[in-house]
Write an enzyme that holds these catalytic residues in place. Structure first.
Site, short mmCIF file in Angstrom:
data_model
loop_
_atom_site.label_atom_id
_atom_site.label_comp_id
_atom_site.label_asym_id
_atom_site.label_seq_id
_atom_site.Cartn_x
_atom_site.Cartn_y
_atom_site.Cartn_z
N ARG A 39 36.66 30.66 34.52
CA ARG A 39 35.57 31.54 34.95
C ARG A 39 34.43 30.75 34.37
O ARG A 39 33.77 30.96 33.27
CB ARG A 39 35.89 32.93 34.05
CG ARG A 39 34.70 33.93 34.39
CD ARG A 39 34.90 35.17 33.57
NE ARG A 39 34.16 36.12 33.72
CZ ARG A 39 32.99 36.46 32.86
NH1 ARG A 39 32.75 35.48 32.02
NH2 ARG A 39 32.09 37.14 33.20
N SER A 110 39.75 43.24 39.02
CA SER A 110 39.27 43.97 38.03
C SER A 110 39.19 45.33 38.49
O SER A 110 38.39 45.65 39.43
CB SER A 110 37.99 43.52 37.51
OG SER A 110 38.21 42.09 36.93
N LYS A 139 30.53 38.69 28.60
CA LYS A 139 30.18 39.20 30.17
C LYS A 139 28.80 39.87 30.00
O LYS A 139 28.65 40.84 29.26
CB LYS A 139 31.28 40.04 30.38
CG LYS A 139 31.06 40.46 31.94
CD LYS A 139 32.13 41.13 32.45
CE LYS A 139 32.14 41.88 33.94
NZ LYS A 139 31.83 41.06 35.03
N1 TZP Z 1 35.75 41.15 32.04
C1 TZP Z 1 35.56 42.34 31.33
S1 TZP Z 1 35.12 42.04 29.62
C2 TZP Z 1 35.06 40.29 30.03
C3 TZP Z 1 35.32 40.15 31.18
C4 TZP Z 1 35.21 38.61 31.77
C5 TZP Z 1 34.89 39.26 28.79
C6 TZP Z 1 36.01 39.02 27.73
O1 TZP Z 1 35.86 38.38 26.88
P1 TZP Z 1 35.95 38.51 25.37
O2 TZP Z 1 35.32 37.48 24.66
O3 TZP Z 1 37.30 38.30 25.09
O4 TZP Z 1 35.53 40.06 24.96
#
Ligand code: TZP
Ligand code: MG
Length: 205
Positions: A39, A110, A139
């Site tokens: 990502r 998602s 994010k």
């Molecule tokens: N989609 C929803 S939350 C997120 C994504 C890509 C980020 C998750 O990262 P982390 O550091 O595990 O909270």
């Protein structure tokens, strides 16, 4: 794919890592992650040829450890390098179109509510990601933390469907996500910022 493939789902891009990203990935693979999503986001994100080169290096490592290699959003790149699949959000192309383009490959989506879940399942998604469960720093445009209530409902409604929880998941709270019915946890920072990745991955399992 099997539901157990989602057990420890590592997501990473170059900007998530303080250490060399390919070193972090290989270490995570050695330590037992079961799924990997590239990502690549953010102001300094790789693009073009450098992104392709990095993606190919990630793919080679994942193959070596027999772990599925998925690309976030970038359908063209995933097709070009023959990734194992793609993960898309609600703002990306419709699931029916993605499903057609990734015939025989993994498509993850998602989802955040009943309607999105229904569209994903009926549209042929292989798994869904539900979150953010907890607050996340990883994010920029994340929705507010939703807790596990929708995830629990999704599990009740779709008993055998592969579901992974995401967002702010740590070694401390992962058990709550699994108890709510997730097949696994998807994490960025828990692994990228861990001082002991093997220990973290073992605990997440
Ligand atoms: N989609 C929803 S939350 C997120 C994504 C890509 C980020 C998750 O990262 P982390 O550091 O595990 O909270
Ligand atoms: Mg997206």
């Amino acid at each position: 794919m099997k539901r157990s493939d989602l057990a420890v789902y590592f997501i990473m891009g170059t900007e998530n890592c303080k250490d060399e990203p390919l070193v972090v990935l290989e270490d995570a693979l050695k330590s037992g992650i079961t799924f990997f999503q590239l990502r690549e986001k953010g102001a300094n994100a790789l693009t073009g040829e450098s992104l392709e080169k990095f993606a190919l290096a990630c793919q080679t490592l994942c193959k070596e450890y027999n772990v599925p290699f998925i690309i976030n959003d970038n359908v063209q790149l995933a097709l070009k390098i023959n990734a194992d699949g793609v993960h898309v959000g609600q703002d990306d192309a419709p699931i029916a179109q993605i499903r057609e383009q990734f015939n025989g490959k993994i498509v993850g989506v998602s989802v955040h509510n009943d309607e999105e879940m229904k569209v994903a399942v009926e549209g042929g998604a292989d798994y869904v990601g539900i979150g953010p469960i907890y607050e996340t720093q990883s994010k920029a445009d994340a929705k507010p933390a939703a807790g596990v209530s929708f995830l629990s409902k999704a599990r009740r409604d779709y008993q055998d469907f592969p579901i992974v929880g995401i967002g702010g998941i740590t070694t401390e709270n992962a058990s709550e996500v699994l108890a709510a019915g997730a097949d696994g946890v998807a994490v960025i920072s828990a692994i990228c910022q861990s001082a002991d990745r093997r220990e973290t991955i073992n605990l997440l399992k």
